[in-house]
Scaffold this motif. Structure first.
Motif, PDB file in Angstrom:
ATOM      1  N   GLU A   1       3.298   3.096 -12.840  1.00 11.57           N
ATOM      2  CA  GLU A   1       3.339   3.911 -11.617  1.00 11.57           C
ATOM      3  C   GLU A   1       4.566   3.635 -10.767  1.00 11.57           C
TER       4      GLU A   1
ATOM      5  N   ASP B   1       5.952   8.330  -9.457  1.00 11.10           N
ATOM      6  CA  ASP B   1       5.860   9.224  -8.302  1.00 11.10           C
ATOM      7  C   ASP B   1       7.240   9.559  -7.749  1.00 11.10           C
TER       8      ASP B   1
ATOM      9  N   SER C   1       0.805  -0.613  -3.830  1.00 13.46           N
ATOM     10  CA  SER C   1       0.525   0.375  -2.796  1.00 13.46           C
ATOM     11  C   SER C   1      -0.748  -0.004  -2.044  1.00 13.46           C
TER      12      SER C   1
ATOM     13  N   ARG D   1       4.383   6.199   1.662  1.00  9.96           N
ATOM     14  CA  ARG D   1       3.916   7.412   1.004  1.00  9.96           C
ATOM     15  C   ARG D   1       3.433   8.417   2.043  1.00  9.96           C
TER      16      ARG D   1
ATOM     17  N   GLY E   1       2.686  13.033  -0.452  1.00  8.12           N
ATOM     18  CA  GLY E   1       2.840  12.947  -1.903  1.00  8.12           C
ATOM     19  C   GLY E   1       4.140  12.327  -2.363  1.00  8.12           C
ATOM     20  N   ASN E   2       5.079  12.078  -1.451  1.00  6.21           N
ATOM     21  CA  ASN E   2       6.363  11.474  -1.803  1.00  6.21           C
ATOM     22  C   ASN E   2       6.448  10.054  -1.257  1.00  6.21           C
ATOM     23  N   TRP E   3       7.257   9.243  -1.922  1.00  6.61           N
ATOM     24  CA  TRP E   3       7.595   7.931  -1.396  1.00  6.61           C
ATOM     25  C   TRP E   3       8.906   8.031  -0.619  1.00  6.61           C
TER      26      TRP E   3
END
Length: 355
Positions: free
Chosen positions: A39, A43, A230, A252, A255-257
């Motif tokens: 992961e 992302d 996370s 986050r 939906g984005n980092w």
């Protein structure tokens, strides 16, 4: 090669000392599989231009001519981001620079000297790691030193590093400076939420505070490991200082980092689960993580400010007038028992408390 290990909080699980492990790795293939995290690069990460955090000028919060405007900016930052960079915070440079220097010197000590301040069984406090709850769990690429700094009678000085010689004094001074900053921020937040400041001051009486110093060694597979999984913070308000200039914090949102680029001299402040619940979700405790650098170590010190141990955590009465509470009510002790006994996993815990 065998690596020295820690026994993790509340378990009999031994995990490697990551600083020693990193020093022993000759090539990328030597990184143990337990640290490889698919992961880590799965992302999307926002581009630099999209990732600027709100900036709050602490000195303007204190100035009667500008306080209303800056308070409104703070309210928006807490409600939209849950994170902001705090400039002109008033913490003397001497206090921050001495703290930084002593932390760097501590992590330069031989491992056996650092382990003299290792966590005791069933305790988070000391040098080691946390949130490891099973033998097959993926591990973070980091070591930590966690110390309780407030209230003063809760300090276990035996676990405070005696080397470098100035470490204890530096931490005591630094933690007191942050107590003042946190107190002002909590007071302004309460007013912004329409809550009497006395409500917050009762919940956060004596401003319980712990500091978590994280050491993230470089890794030859930096894009495949995580320094810190996370998570959200199980506290009220966190004040983070970057000890060196290596970036790594990501937030986050949508939906984005978003990578955090610390401003020189700034403190990164963020809302924890407790204030999200007290505010009935008006203020956000956002998911965040730490990534690793390929060639350079990264070091941070986070001051975590929580409520009194005997507090009941639920949405404040003034905030839920005319609407329904969104979170269950539970004691802070029960909340922390749950928080510390589970692995870090995004917003899973705080969302499990939603009605």
């Amino acid at each position: 090669m065998a690596n020295p290990s820690f026994q993790c909080l509340g378990t009999s699980i031994d995990v490697p000392n990551v600083q020693a492990l990193a020093a022993s790795i000759a090539n990328p293939a030597d990184v143990p599989p337990r640290y490889v995290r698919p992961e880590a690069k799965a992302d999307p990460v926002a581009s630099d231009g999209d990732s600027e955090l709100p900036v709050i000028d602490f000195s303007r919060l204190l100035h009667h001519r500008f306080s209303r405007e800056e308070s409104a900016k703070l309210h928006h930052a807490c409600a939209d981001w849950g994170f902001f960079q705090l400039i002109n915070h008033g913490v003397p440079d001497q206090a921050t620079e001495k703290m930084k220097a002593d932390i760097v010197e501590f992590f330069k000590l031989p491992l056996e000297e650092k382990k003299a301040f290792a966590q005791l069984p069933n305790s988070l406090e000391g040098y080691g790691q946390a949130f490891v709850v099973s033998d097959d769990q993926k591990l973070d690429w980091a070591d930590m030193l966690y110390l309780i700094t407030r209230p003063l009678h809760s300090r276990n000085i035996d676990l405070w590093p005696a080397k470098p010689l100035t470490f204890r004094d530096s931490l005591s001074c630094y933690s007191m400076e942050l107590k003042s900053v946190a107190g002002t921020l909590l007071e302004v937040m309460a007013k912004n939420l329409g809550v009497a400041p006395e409500e917050f001051s009762t919940i956060f009486q004596d401003q319980p505070q712990g500091v978590k110093i994280n050491y993230y060694p470089p890794c030859p597979r930096a894009d495949e490991v995580l320094g810190l999984s996370s998570h959200t913070d199980g506290t009220g308000l966190t004040l983070l200082l970057h000890v060196n200039d290596v970036e790594g914090l990501q937030i986050r949102k949508g939906g984005n980092w978003f990578p955090v680029k610390p401003l020189p001299g700034a403190i990164t402040a963020y809302i924890g689960d407790i204030i999200e619940i007290l505010s009935n979700g008006v203020y956000k405790s956002l998911e965040h993580r730490a990534i690793i650098n390929l060639k350079e170590e990264r070091i941070t010190i986070a001051a975590l400010h929580g409520p009194r141990e005997d507090s009941v955590i639920d949405p404040l009465t003034e905030i839920v007038k005319g609407c329904k509470p969104k979170y269950v009510s539970m004691s802070y002790g029960e909340f922390m028992k749950t928080y510390l006994s589970t692995k870090l996993e995004g917003r899973r815990l705080v969302e499990s408390l939603m009605l």
